[in-house]
Design an enzyme around this catalytic site. Structure first.
Site, PDB file in Angstrom:
ATOM      1  NE  ARG A   1     -18.589   4.778  15.053  1.00  0.00           N
ATOM      2  CZ  ARG A   1     -19.411   3.943  14.419  1.00  0.00           C
ATOM      3  NH1 ARG A   1     -20.694   3.955  14.685  1.00  0.00           N
ATOM      4  NH2 ARG A   1     -18.949   3.081  13.527  1.00  0.00           N
TER       5      ARG A   1
ATOM      6  CD  GLU B   1     -24.003   1.543  18.200  1.00  0.00           C
ATOM      7  OE1 GLU B   1     -23.899   0.312  18.350  1.00  0.00           O
ATOM      8  OE2 GLU B   1     -23.509   2.151  17.224  1.00  0.00           O
TER       9      GLU B   1
ATOM     10  CG  HIS C   1     -23.283  -2.967  16.633  1.00  0.00           C
ATOM     11  ND1 HIS C   1     -22.179  -2.169  16.737  1.00  0.00           N
ATOM     12  CD2 HIS C   1     -22.816  -4.240  16.565  1.00  0.00           C
ATOM     13  CE1 HIS C   1     -21.085  -2.918  16.714  1.00  0.00           C
ATOM     14  NE2 HIS C   1     -21.446  -4.182  16.612  1.00  0.00           N
TER      15      HIS C   1
ATOM     16  CD  GLU D   1     -26.364  -1.715  13.404  1.00  0.00           C
ATOM     17  OE1 GLU D   1     -26.846  -0.893  14.211  1.00  0.00           O
ATOM     18  OE2 GLU D   1     -25.157  -1.723  13.088  1.00  0.00           O
TER      19      GLU D   1
ATOM     20  CG  HIS E   1     -20.017   1.530  17.771  1.00  0.00           C
ATOM     21  ND1 HIS E   1     -20.612   0.915  16.698  1.00  0.00           N
ATOM     22  CD2 HIS E   1     -18.704   1.680  17.444  1.00  0.00           C
ATOM     23  CE1 HIS E   1     -19.696   0.704  15.754  1.00  0.00           C
ATOM     24  NE2 HIS E   1     -18.535   1.147  16.180  1.00  0.00           N
TER      25      HIS E   1
END
Length: 376
Positions: A193, A138, A263, A337, A135
């Protein structure tokens, strides 16, 4: 009201009592805030001037990004061109441990570079795949991939654990998966994104590269609409980036034992499944690897990560790279994440790159060493 949903990634995931993060244009706040008050929805303004926060990251760069890679600064965000120059440089200067190659080309024709890291100690070695930047917005992801390579090269001589990792394994590292989108996030839209493929029927660009894999494709948590952030694409592997990486992973599936994708943001360590609430067959091994990794990460600065199956820990999503890797025989598949939990969101300040990468490094080493031990 046009809002850009930061967390969760799609309105389908919003349930009662959930905290959501949205970005709104300046002129919209006047109508949005009274609306929230009327609806009795509590809110906090996290970033009052988003434009200023963006400029703090990308403005006035020339003075601190010297072209020489020996003075390469790992504590700032780098453009795609800088990252690719850095990869070429390492390929030239560290040929004993680094081999750079391309797995294909992006939609806009950019090479998809991967670094193969490891000692050429024996013909056959197990491998770990690491990708960052699926993405585009990020940015902490690609920053971590670069940090990982730097740490490997700098500590290989002095750290027995790192030497063991590079002697017994190969690492395939893809610092920027979604090269077109990442470039676009630097030049046009910081919060882009998706990929940048064109849609002929709708005047929208891009597909969510983490909804485009051939595993429960375009089911729950993905959108059929080309303008949505979680658009799954016209068919699985429609995106040349996804197709190229999937092809590479399929070809090396016997060798690759772990798939790690980075991510942001949520501070979580996720494992399969994403697309259903069901326990994976090797749950005990994966669960213990995740538990130990999260504890190792926390030992650096006390940052707590939640961990667990993606579907129940984050939300259900279909067509993800992690589920695909797992389904294709890679026993350890994880998605990180990274920081934070919404205070800065996608605009994690550069001063937090070092602590974020330092703690994440501990988790990755932990998972890798777990891999080298037999788990039953």
């Amino acid at each position: 009201l046009q809002v850009d949903l930061w967390q969760p990634s799609s309105p389908f995931h919003i349930v009662e009592g959930m905290v959501t993060d949205v970005r709104v244009p300046q002129n919209t706040t006047r109508s949005l805030l009274p609306y929230l008050q009327q609806a009795n929805i509590q809110y906090t303004i996290l970033i009052s001037d988003v434009q200023k926060a963006i400029e703090n990251q990308t403005g006035l760069r020339s003075y601190r990004t010297r072209r020489s890679v020996s003075g390469y600064n790992y504590e700032v965000y780098h453009s795609l061109e800088e990252i690719q120059d850095w990869m070429h440089h390492l390929n030239r200067t560290h040929s004993d441990l680094v081999h750079m190659f391309s797995v294909g080309k992006s939609y806009e024709g950019r090479p998809l570079y991967v670094l193969k890291l490891g000692k050429r100690s024996r013909p056959y070695k197990k491998a770990v795949w690491i990708d960052c930047g699926i993405h585009a917005r990020e940015w902490i992801g690609p920053a971590f991939c670069q940090w990982f390579v730097k740490e490997a090269l700098q500590t290989y001589q002095i750290d027995p654990a790192m030497r063991k990792m590079l002697t017994q394994l190969y690492f395939y590292i893809m610092p920027v998966f979604n090269v077109d989108g990442y470039h676009f996030s630097w030049t046009n839209d910081r919060f882009w994104r998706k990929t940048r493929s064109k849609n002929t029927r709708f005047h929208c660009h891009g597909v969510d590269a983490n909804r485009n894999w051939k595993v429960k494709w375009c089911d729950e948590g993905a959108s059929f609409h080309p303008c949505d952030d979680t658009y799954c694409g016209p068919f699985p592997e429609s995106e040349p980036e996804v197709k190229a990486v999937a092809h590479f992973l399929r070809k090396h599936r016997k060798q690759i034992k772990a798939y790690l994708s980075f991510h942001a943001y949520a501070q979580m360590l996720l494992y399969p499944y994403s697309y259903k609430y069901e326990t994976i067959p090797n749950f005990n091994c994966v669960e213990s690897a995740a538990y130990n990794a999260v504890n190792a990460l926390q030992s650096a600065y006390g940052i707590r990560y939640r961990y667990g199956p993606a579907s129940s820990t984050l939300y259900v999503s279909s067509g993800s790279s992690m589920d695909w890797a797992y389904k294709n025989g890679i026993p350890y598949a994880f998605a990180f994440e990274l920081r934070d939990t919404g205070h800065f969101g996608f605009l994690l300040p550069e001063m937090l790159i070092k602590p974020t990468c330092t703690e994440t490094m501990l988790a990755v080493k932990n998972i890798t060493l777990h891999l080298l031990k037999k788990c039953h």
